[in-house]
Structure formats: structure tokens, C-alpha cells
Design an enzyme around this catalytic site. Structure first.
Site, mmCIF file in Angstrom:
data_model
loop_
_atom_site.group_PDB
_atom_site.id
_atom_site.type_symbol
_atom_site.label_atom_id
_atom_site.label_comp_id
_atom_site.label_asym_id
_atom_site.label_seq_id
_atom_site.Cartn_x
_atom_site.Cartn_y
_atom_site.Cartn_z
ATOM 1 N N ASP A 214 -32.396 -35.908 2.000
ATOM 2 C CA ASP A 214 -33.765 -35.923 1.476
ATOM 3 C C ASP A 214 -34.154 -37.352 1.096
ATOM 4 O O ASP A 214 -33.616 -38.297 1.673
ATOM 5 C CB ASP A 214 -33.882 -34.931 0.302
ATOM 6 C CG ASP A 214 -35.289 -34.377 0.162
ATOM 7 O OD1 ASP A 214 -36.204 -35.177 -0.080
ATOM 8 O OD2 ASP A 214 -35.483 -33.155 0.293
ATOM 9 N N HIS A 237 -35.057 -39.227 3.934
ATOM 10 C CA HIS A 237 -36.519 -39.184 4.065
ATOM 11 C C HIS A 237 -37.209 -40.449 3.578
ATOM 12 O O HIS A 237 -38.417 -40.491 3.446
ATOM 13 C CB HIS A 237 -37.079 -37.953 3.345
ATOM 14 C CG HIS A 237 -36.612 -36.648 3.929
ATOM 15 N ND1 HIS A 237 -37.034 -35.429 3.474
ATOM 16 C CD2 HIS A 237 -35.756 -36.382 4.946
ATOM 17 C CE1 HIS A 237 -36.449 -34.456 4.175
ATOM 18 N NE2 HIS A 237 -35.658 -35.018 5.073
#
Ligand SMILES: *[C@@H]1O[C@H](CO)[C@@H](O)[C@H](O)[C@H]1NC(C)=O
Length: 393
Positions: A214, A237
Site C-alpha cells: 500500500d 502505492h
């Protein structure tokens, strides 16, 4: 005899003097042994150390099992948590009894966390059961290391690995330095944010190396004065401000600087994201410069229409006002055509956005890289590859 006694007395005094300040509290002295569970030993060592200024809790080299623990202040004075070994969390979420953390440092001033050791969250089983998406907010999964209301402190040379959820979470922290921290989790592990900062100020992150499933770093509401210097991200991310505007009464975000660093194979580079249909909010004074992108999708992104999994009630525009943002000297390769996307809100357009010296190359099919500007008129100088704002709406 008298001489001997005074010698004994003076060495005792010396010993006392040397132990009353900077005393070491090794978990071994509290029954903590390698390959065993040291939860109770650590709690006892912490409690004892916390009553003496300048003390140090030590977990020496070796592998230890540890249940969920709260290391609570305030302490008598400065305190160090020195982890040289590897701590392993329980694999099953049930044994956390609904707690949202594994190791929690709370209400401590002048804390040092160091030692080169590893916090191994053993997340594999939890990831399989975390179907995230819409149910994301209903799950309580433990964050590896939480710092709640920790002030004037430093965290350096530690590793966080395979957390079940976020790796490092800051809430209500002030004047905290994070240096040489390593975070590792697989690219497909859900919600394994590297470092999340919320409602904190004066935070610096230097020379971190973060690969997760993430966000590398995410910055939530009520956060001011964050500098991320020479951070290496990927996979994951990318570096995110937000998402903002999901809840009522969110506090402003301001004073964010991301300087230097490299992102490789991430889903975003540097991103500011806000939810549509949001209550009013403010995000300002955010600067991103001298950053290398290697094969990054969406290297430069403002997304005021952030709404994953179609979970937004309706699609009225975001009311989070974004201003005073700069992207300077950002170079490298984009893995998608959309190298630069500045999608701002049509009720509160972005203001004072500066885009300087961008060189992002897309080598895939479908033509060269694009730059999209919606509800924003950036000030553009220096090199612009792709040409700035070629797509407007
Ligand atoms: C914009 O950002 C710069 C650089 O951080 C800062 O010095 C300035 O005060 C900011 N301006 C406003 C209006 O917030």
C-alpha cells in the site's frame, strides 16, 4: 579492614551512581529468553525502566515471540527501546483481542527506538482474510508499531516487516524523527501502509526504505510540517497526502515537503487525494522536489475525485481546497501514458500550483506521455516533458 570497607563502600557508590542514570533493563533479567514469549518480561522491563530517567530497555540478538503490548509513558525522563533481535507477532488476529496494534508506544516524551532489530508482524494469514475493498473499515487489524502522543523523539535503524495492517502509525506526535527505517511487505499484501502520519507536527523521515502493498508514506488530516528526505519507495502505492475529506471536522494539512528520493514500480508517485462529496477542508503548502520515478504509474497526481470501489454516496465535487503546491525537478519513467494528472475540484479549484522541470518518459504503446489539468492553471517553467496541460477540461 577499614580500608577494605571504604573501598567496598566507594565502589558500591560508584556502581549506584553509574546505574541510577542510563541504567540498562535487559528483558533477559525479567525472564525473557530467545524463542520464547517475552510479553510479560518486556512489560516488566518497561515499567521498571520508565521510573528512571535515561534508562534503556534492551532486547538483545535472538528471535522472540511477543503478544500485543502497550509501552506507556509518561516516564521519569528520556527512555530508549533498543531492539537488536527479532520480535515475532502472533499469526492469528484472534489473539489480539480486538486491539488495533501490536506494539504501541503511548504518551512518551524523549523516546529513542533503535538497535537494528526487526518487528515481524507475521501478516500472511491476516492478509488472506482481509478482502479489503468496501469492508476495509469494518476490520480491526493490528498495526505493527503505533506511536500515539509521542514527542521530542527519534526512531532509527529498525525494520518493520509483514505487518497485518499499517506498519508504522503516528497519531498526535510532535517533533519526531524517523531515520534509516526499513519497511518490507509483499506487493500484494493489502493495507500494509509503510508510515502513516495523522494529526502530528514536526515529523521528519530521512533515508527510509519502504516496500509494501500500500502507500509508502501517507499523510492524514491535522498534520503540519512533515519533511520526507531521501525516501526510497517500491513496490507500493507511492507517497500520498490523503485521502482527505472522508470525515467531518478534519483539520488542515500544511507544510509537507518531499525532497529527493526514488520511487520504483509503484502505483503512484507523489499524490494528493481527496474524496468527492466531502465536507470543507484545507490542504496547502505541499512541495515535492528532486524525485526520481522508475516505472511509476501516475508519477504526479492530484486526484480530487478519489473514490475507490465506487463507495461514494454521490459524486458532488470535493470541498477540500488545495493550494500552494509545487512539483519541481521530477524525472524518470512512467509506466502509464498519464504521467501528470492534476484533477482539481470545480467548486474549489486548486490555486498556486507550480510545475517546474518535469521529465517523465513513457515508452509503452499508444503514444507519448500526457499531462492533464482540470480546474487548475499551474504556473509552468523549465523543462516540461510531457508538455504541461496538454489535456484540459
Ligand atoms: C507557500 O509555500 C511556501 C514554501 O513552503 C511557504 O514559504 C509560503 O508561506 C506558502 N504560502 C502560503 C500562502 O501558504
Amino acid at each position: 579492614m577499614g580500608k577494605n570497607l571504604s573501598l567496598v563502600t566507594s565502589s558500591l557508590l560508584l556502581l549506584l551512581a553509574s546505574t541510577s542514570v542510563g541504567r540498562v533493563f535487559d528483558v533477559k533479567s525479567y525472564g525473557g529468553q530467545p524463542n520464547a514469549d517475552i510479553t510479560q518480561a518486556l512489560m516488566k522491563a518497561w515499567k521498571a525502566a520508565c521510573t528512571i530517567a535515561g534508562s534503556k530497555v534492551v532486547i538483545s540478538v535472538g528471535t522472540y515471540k511477543l503478544g500485543s503490548v502497550t509501552l506507556l509513558g509518561p516516564c521519569k525522563g528520556a527512555i530508549e527501546f533498543n531492539l537488536q533481535g527479532t520480535l515475532q507477532a502472533p499469526s492469528d488476529v484472534a489473539s489480539f483481542n480486538g486491539k488495533d496494534f501490536w506494539v504501541s508506544f503511548q504518551r512518551i516524551d524523549s523516546l529513542t527506538v533503535s538497535g537494528g532489530g526487526v518487528f515481524d508482524g507475521k501478516g500472511q494469514m491476516a492478509w488472506q482474510k482481509n478482502d479489503c475493498g468496501e469492508k476495509y473499515n469494518n476490520k480491526i487489524l493490528p498495526t505493527n508499531i503505533k506511536f500515539d502522543f509521542v514527542t521530542n523523539s527519534i526512531v532509527h535503524d529498525i525494520q518493520s516487516k509483514d505487518s497485518k495492517f499499517f506498519h508504522i502509525n503516528l497519531l498526535g506526535c510532535k517533533n519526531l524523527q524517523i531515520q534509516h527505517v526499513t519497511v518490507t511487505a509483499p506487493e500484494d499484501s493489502p493495507n500494509t501502509e509503510g508510515i502513516h502520519i495523522g494529526r502530528s507536527s514536526k515529523i521528519t523521515i530521512t533515508n527510509a526504505n519502504i516496500g509494501t502493498g500500500d502507500d509508502c508514506i501517507s499523510i492524514g488530516d491535522g498534520t503540519q510540517d512533515v519533511t520526507a528526505n531521501q525516501v526510497t519507495c517500491g513496490p507500493g502505492h507511492g507517497i500520498n497526502v490523503g485521502s482527505l475529506g472522508k470525515y467531518q471536522n478534519e483539520q488542515p494539512v500544511s507544510g509537507i515537503r518531499v525532497i529527493g528520493g526514488t520511487l520504483s514500480n509503484t502505483k503512484n508517485g507523489v499524490r494528493i487525494k481527496t474524496w468527492p462529496s466531502s465536507p470543507p477542508g484545507i490542504a496547502s503548502d505541499m512541495h515535492f522536489e528532486n524525485i526520481i520515478m522508475n516505472n511509476v504509474a501516475n508519477p504526479i497526481l492530484i486526484d480530487q475525485d478519489y473514490c475507490p470501489n465506487n463507495q461514494c454516496a454521490n459524486q458532488s465535487p470535493s470541498k477540500v481546497k488545495i493550494s500552494n503546491v509545487s512539483f519541481k525537478n521530477i524525472r524518470g519513467t512512467s509506466s502509464t501514458k498519464e504521467a501528470v494528472k492534476l484533477i482539481c475540484s470545480n467548486i474549489v479549484p486548486c490555486q498556486e500550483v507550480v510545475v517546474v522541470d518535469i521529465d517523465l518518459i513513457y515508452k509503452g504503446a499508444g503514444g507519448s506521455a500526457t499531462s492533464t489539468c482540470v480546474n487548475v492553471k499551474p504556473t509552468i517553467t523549465g523543462k516540461q516533458n510531457p508538455p504541461a496541460c496538454t489535456i484540459k477540461q
